[in-house]
Design a protein around this motif. Structure first.
Motif, PDB file in Angstrom:
ATOM      1  N   ALA A 322       6.870  -4.890  -7.063  1.00 46.11           N
ATOM      2  CA  ALA A 322       8.123  -5.646  -7.186  1.00 46.11           C
ATOM      3  C   ALA A 322       7.953  -7.069  -6.669  1.00 46.11           C
ATOM      4  N   ILE A 323       7.191  -7.229  -5.588  1.00 47.55           N
ATOM      5  CA  ILE A 323       6.933  -8.566  -5.059  1.00 47.55           C
ATOM      6  C   ILE A 323       6.250  -9.424  -6.127  1.00 47.55           C
ATOM      7  N   GLN A 324       5.245  -8.848  -6.794  1.00 47.14           N
ATOM      8  CA  GLN A 324       4.508  -9.583  -7.816  1.00 47.14           C
ATOM      9  C   GLN A 324       5.363  -9.825  -9.053  1.00 47.14           C
ATOM     10  N   ALA A 325       6.077  -8.788  -9.495  1.00 47.56           N
ATOM     11  CA  ALA A 325       6.868  -8.895 -10.720  1.00 47.56           C
ATOM     12  C   ALA A 325       7.970  -9.943 -10.595  1.00 47.56           C
ATOM     13  N   ASP A 326       8.572 -10.070  -9.398  1.00 44.95           N
ATOM     14  CA  ASP A 326       9.692 -10.995  -9.217  1.00 44.95           C
ATOM     15  C   ASP A 326       9.249 -12.360  -8.714  1.00 44.95           C
ATOM     16  N   GLY A 327       7.952 -12.526  -8.480  1.00 40.43           N
ATOM     17  CA  GLY A 327       7.446 -13.826  -8.048  1.00 40.43           C
ATOM     18  C   GLY A 327       7.908 -14.228  -6.662  1.00 40.43           C
ATOM     19  N   LEU A 328       7.861 -13.281  -5.736  1.00 42.73           N
ATOM     20  CA  LEU A 328       8.357 -13.517  -4.379  1.00 42.73           C
ATOM     21  C   LEU A 328       7.193 -13.967  -3.495  1.00 42.73           C
ATOM     22  N   THR A 329       6.984 -15.268  -3.443  1.00 46.40           N
ATOM     23  CA  THR A 329       5.762 -15.814  -2.837  1.00 46.40           C
ATOM     24  C   THR A 329       5.936 -16.227  -1.385  1.00 46.40           C
TER      25      THR A 329
END
Length: 383
Positions: A322-329
């Motif tokens: 989910a972190i990767q899919a939503d672009g939570l950098t």
């Protein structure tokens, strides 16, 4: 955008159906240990019924009824178990609040057809104080009713046109108007911290969460001056769950593991404006809010803004995907305990998404800023 009308909480109780009970007061006599209300109302013909009700936890409870005699006069007298807030009314639209205790001698006058706007009260310092609060609250309500529709219309036009800078400016104006309009009430609170009426106002009308420092100061003084009052106890009970995460207080420390297995503390980000963001991969509203958070982060990350996301996930792979899919950098931590998250327990999280905005000193300056509200707040503090 929403209207902030401080009388809302009170009006909800005033207009609630009264619970009919056996009256605990009496219209007989007025010895030193009793209270007495002597009223005289215009436009109240002989035979008009006047009702006395006590403020309970969620509504007014009927206590006594009087009948208007000649010249609009009526009397209530009796005893009360403790000092409290009472309602005198002719109809649901024509009512006033009084503070009664044994020994009170209250003189009440006004126009029965518009009682709330015309009444005056003497003989009871607490009742007189409520009258002052009532006038301040009515002034606040009128100010907000006049201003908010115009601001809401401007905000709507700006939103339709996609003018985000204008939206943020209007949001800031609304917040400033709200804060300014509260000042007369807050000043009365500061001047009268030991009154049960003040305890009632702080608990039921002002928002203790947004006025925590002031409310906590009142509670501290009431615990000394009126420790056994139910109004003191109610205020203290309202404040206790808010104490750790109230606006203006130091945010509690969090230390959880990042995806790489290393612990990251919240205080390691001290010196920046930090958004503590409670979320989870399985939480649909959280995922729907993430684009707004990403947008705010990308705009303000180089201006002293950071995010510390605490996940309520239990599945590590789903969390990372989910972190990767939503672009939570930004910074992410979790103990993978779901609702049993240690940080969630500390912050009293009952639903997600939930967020807290901290200033560079680690003090909480905002809560649950969603949609454009987060960017608008950051634009204000990161000028």
């Amino acid at each position: 955008m929403k209207s902030f009308l401080f009388m809302g909480a009170l009006l909800g109780m005033v207009n609630a159906c009264n619970k009919n009970t056996t009256p605990t007061t009496s219209t007989a006599g007025s010895a030193a240990g009793t209270y007495q209300i002597n009223g005289q109302l215009q436009n109240a013909p002989a035979g008009t019924k006047i009702y006395l009700a006590e403020l309970g936890e969620t509504q007014f409870v009927s206590r006594d009824t009087a009948t208007v005699g000649e010249n609009g006069k009526f009397t209530f007298s009796g005893t009360v178990p403790e000092a409290g807030i009472y309602q005198v009314k002719t109809t649901d639209k024509n009512q006033v609040l009084l503070a009664l205790s044994n020994g009170s001698r209250v003189e009440l006058t006004g126009d029965a057809e518009k009682l709330g706007d015309t009444y005056s009260v003497k003989g009871s310092p607490d009742s007189e104080l409520w009258h002052r609060y009532s006038q301040a609250l009515q002034s606040t309500q009128q100010q907000m009713q006049q201003a908010m529709p115009r601001l809401e219309e401007r905000y709507s036009r700006a939103a339709q046109a996609g003018r985000t800078d204008s939206m943020r400016a209007i949001q800031s104006q609304a917040e400033l108007l709200q804060k300014t309009s509260q000042r007369p009430v807050q000043q009365l609170v500061r001047q009268n911290p030991n009154s049960i009426v003040t305890a009632f106002v702080v608990t039921s009308i002002l928002n203790p969460e947004e006025n925590f420092t002031l409310a906590d100061s009142v509670a501290t003084q009431l615990k000394t001056s009126q420790p056994n009052s139910r109004y003191t106890k109610s205020l203290v009970a309202r404040l206790d769950p808010l104490r750790a995460t109230a606006l203006g207080v130091q945010a509690p420390e969090i230390s959880l593991l990042a995806p790489d297995g290393k612990p990251v503390t919240l205080t390691s980000l001290r010196g920046k404006y930090v958004l503590i963001d409670f979320w989870a991969s399985w939480c649909r509203p959280c995922r729907q809010e993430n684009p707004n958070v990403v947008k705010a982060y990308n705009k303000f990350k180089d201006k002293g803004f950071e995010i510390y996301s605490v996940s309520f996930d239990q599945d590590r792979d789903k969390w990372l995907k989910a972190i990767q899919a939503d672009g939570l950098t930004w910074t992410h931590v979790s103990d993978l305990k779901g609702w049993e998250s240690a940080a969630g327990q500390t912050y009293g999280i009952k639903s997600i998404p939930a967020s807290f905005l901290l200033d560079p000193q680690g003090r909480i300056i905002g809560k649950n800023l969603r949609g454009d509200a987060l960017a608008a707040k950051l634009a204000t503090v990161l000028k």
